[in-house]
Design a protein around this motif. Structure first.
Motif, PDB file in Angstrom:
ATOM      1  N   GLN A  69       0.918  -1.349  -0.088  1.00 53.55           N
ATOM      2  CA  GLN A  69      -0.272   0.021  -0.175  1.00 53.55           C
ATOM      3  C   GLN A  69       0.793   1.182  -0.182  1.00 53.55           C
ATOM      4  O   GLN A  69       0.325   2.259  -0.728  1.00 53.55           O
ATOM      5  CB  GLN A  69      -1.021  -0.149   1.245  1.00 53.55           C
ATOM      6  CG  GLN A  69      -2.004  -1.097   1.180  1.00 53.55           C
ATOM      7  CD  GLN A  69      -2.826  -1.299   2.241  1.00 53.55           C
ATOM      8  OE1 GLN A  69      -2.328  -0.578   3.639  1.00 53.55           O
ATOM      9  NE2 GLN A  69      -4.089  -1.747   2.311  1.00 53.55           N
ATOM     10  N   THR A  70       1.944   1.310   0.765  1.00 55.57           N
ATOM     11  CA  THR A  70       2.755   2.325   0.768  1.00 55.57           C
ATOM     12  C   THR A  70       3.536   2.569  -0.540  1.00 55.57           C
ATOM     13  O   THR A  70       3.486   3.633  -0.935  1.00 55.57           O
ATOM     14  CB  THR A  70       3.727   2.111   1.869  1.00 55.57           C
ATOM     15  OG1 THR A  70       3.279   2.160   3.005  1.00 55.57           O
ATOM     16  CG2 THR A  70       4.903   3.326   1.823  1.00 55.57           C
ATOM     17  N   GLN A  76       1.496   6.779  -6.822  1.00 58.96           N
ATOM     18  CA  GLN A  76       0.639   7.797  -7.159  1.00 58.96           C
ATOM     19  C   GLN A  76       1.003   9.198  -6.982  1.00 58.96           C
ATOM     20  O   GLN A  76       0.665  10.055  -7.598  1.00 58.96           O
ATOM     21  CB  GLN A  76      -0.778   7.421  -6.167  1.00 58.96           C
ATOM     22  CG  GLN A  76      -1.549   6.172  -6.629  1.00 58.96           C
ATOM     23  CD  GLN A  76      -2.659   5.863  -5.710  1.00 58.96           C
ATOM     24  OE1 GLN A  76      -2.712   6.535  -4.590  1.00 58.96           O
ATOM     25  NE2 GLN A  76      -3.441   4.975  -5.890  1.00 58.96           N
ATOM     26  N   ARG A  77       1.545   9.302  -6.020  1.00 60.90           N
ATOM     27  CA  ARG A  77       2.466  10.758  -5.927  1.00 60.90           C
ATOM     28  C   ARG A  77       3.145  10.915  -6.976  1.00 60.90           C
ATOM     29  O   ARG A  77       3.230  12.325  -7.527  1.00 60.90           O
ATOM     30  CB  ARG A  77       2.760  10.930  -4.470  1.00 60.90           C
ATOM     31  CG  ARG A  77       2.017  11.174  -3.299  1.00 60.90           C
ATOM     32  CD  ARG A  77       2.831  11.559  -1.917  1.00 60.90           C
ATOM     33  NE  ARG A  77       2.165  10.686  -0.951  1.00 60.90           N
ATOM     34  CZ  ARG A  77       2.853   9.742   0.046  1.00 60.90           C
ATOM     35  NH1 ARG A  77       4.154   9.406  -0.287  1.00 60.90           N
ATOM     36  NH2 ARG A  77       2.107   9.057   0.781  1.00 60.90           N
ATOM     37  N   LEU A  78       4.271  10.139  -7.080  1.00 67.61           N
ATOM     38  CA  LEU A  78       5.209  10.432  -8.310  1.00 67.61           C
ATOM     39  C   LEU A  78       4.339  10.753  -9.454  1.00 67.61           C
ATOM     40  O   LEU A  78       4.598  11.624 -10.491  1.00 67.61           O
ATOM     41  CB  LEU A  78       6.084   9.583  -8.655  1.00 67.61           C
ATOM     42  CG  LEU A  78       7.269   9.164  -7.466  1.00 67.61           C
ATOM     43  CD1 LEU A  78       7.952   7.830  -7.765  1.00 67.61           C
ATOM     44  CD2 LEU A  78       7.847  10.454  -7.483  1.00 67.61           C
ATOM     45  N   HIS A  79       3.202  10.162  -9.895  1.00 65.15           N
ATOM     46  CA  HIS A  79       2.568  10.169 -11.101  1.00 65.15           C
ATOM     47  C   HIS A  79       1.801  11.496 -10.971  1.00 65.15           C
ATOM     48  O   HIS A  79       1.965  12.308 -12.072  1.00 65.15           O
ATOM     49  CB  HIS A  79       1.537   9.082 -11.301  1.00 65.15           C
ATOM     50  CG  HIS A  79       0.731   9.308 -12.236  1.00 65.15           C
ATOM     51  ND1 HIS A  79       0.938   9.199 -13.824  1.00 65.15           N
ATOM     52  CD2 HIS A  79      -0.716   9.550 -12.565  1.00 65.15           C
ATOM     53  CE1 HIS A  79       0.180   9.359 -14.605  1.00 65.15           C
ATOM     54  NE2 HIS A  79      -0.968   9.732 -13.893  1.00 65.15           N
ATOM     55  N   GLN A  80       1.265  11.716 -10.085  1.00 63.91           N
ATOM     56  CA  GLN A  80       0.616  13.417  -9.801  1.00 63.91           C
ATOM     57  C   GLN A  80       1.713  14.309 -10.083  1.00 63.91           C
ATOM     58  O   GLN A  80       1.097  15.387 -10.575  1.00 63.91           O
ATOM     59  CB  GLN A  80      -0.125  13.264  -8.475  1.00 63.91           C
ATOM     60  CG  GLN A  80      -1.484  12.466  -8.390  1.00 63.91           C
ATOM     61  CD  GLN A  80      -1.997  12.446  -7.055  1.00 63.91           C
ATOM     62  OE1 GLN A  80      -1.209  13.052  -5.851  1.00 63.91           O
ATOM     63  NE2 GLN A  80      -3.248  11.844  -6.828  1.00 63.91           N
ATOM     64  N   GLN A  81       2.879  14.177  -9.499  1.00 65.73           N
ATOM     65  CA  GLN A  81       3.748  15.094  -9.581  1.00 65.73           C
ATOM     66  C   GLN A  81       4.332  15.244 -11.002  1.00 65.73           C
ATOM     67  O   GLN A  81       4.450  16.450 -11.642  1.00 65.73           O
ATOM     68  CB  GLN A  81       5.039  15.150  -8.597  1.00 65.73           C
ATOM     69  CG  GLN A  81       4.760  15.155  -7.183  1.00 65.73           C
ATOM     70  CD  GLN A  81       6.009  14.624  -6.602  1.00 65.73           C
ATOM     71  OE1 GLN A  81       6.892  14.062  -6.922  1.00 65.73           O
ATOM     72  NE2 GLN A  81       5.943  14.651  -5.095  1.00 65.73           N
ATOM     73  N   ARG A  82       4.425  14.348 -11.892  1.00 69.16           N
ATOM     74  CA  ARG A  82       4.835  14.267 -13.237  1.00 69.16           C
ATOM     75  C   ARG A  82       3.470  15.146 -13.967  1.00 69.16           C
ATOM     76  O   ARG A  82       3.977  15.871 -14.592  1.00 69.16           O
ATOM     77  CB  ARG A  82       5.102  12.804 -13.811  1.00 69.16           C
ATOM     78  CG  ARG A  82       6.220  12.303 -13.259  1.00 69.16           C
ATOM     79  CD  ARG A  82       6.484  11.142 -13.791  1.00 69.16           C
ATOM     80  NE  ARG A  82       7.602  10.235 -13.065  1.00 69.16           N
ATOM     81  CZ  ARG A  82       7.688   9.074 -12.941  1.00 69.16           C
ATOM     82  NH1 ARG A  82       6.732   8.118 -13.103  1.00 69.16           N
ATOM     83  NH2 ARG A  82       8.795   8.666 -12.326  1.00 69.16           N
TER      84      ARG A  82
END
Length: 87
Positions: A69-70, A76-82
């Motif tokens: 899960q982590t 997901q965070r990395l994808h959103q940042q990109r």
């Protein structure tokens, strides 16, 4: 039970409680063993019980699930940042 029997019981419980494939359960127990998770069980025979094996199986499975899960949240965070950088 012997140390090896204890590890076998933990592995069996992982397959029974969580419907894990044998190979996945074996890998999880071997990784925990390599990380010295079972050192006290090797040293203290009184820790090698069926009840303790069940507790260890649950703990290993929960730790694996939390790790997954982590990792998913991090991706997901990395994808959103990109996505935000492209805008």
């Amino acid at each position: 039970m012997t140390y090896e029997e204890f590890l076998d019981e933990v592995t069996t419980l992982l397959t029974e409680l969580y419907d894990m494939a044998d190979e996945a359960a074996i890998k999880l127990v071997m990784e925990a063993q390599a990380a010295d998770h079972f050192v006290t069980h090797d040293d203290l025979p009184e820790l090698r019980t069926f009840a303790q094996a069940k507790q260890e199986a649950i703990a290993l499975y929960d730790a694996r699930r939390n790790k997954q899960q982590t990792q998913q949240k991090q991706q997901q965070r990395l994808h959103q940042q990109r996505v935000q950088k492209k805008r």
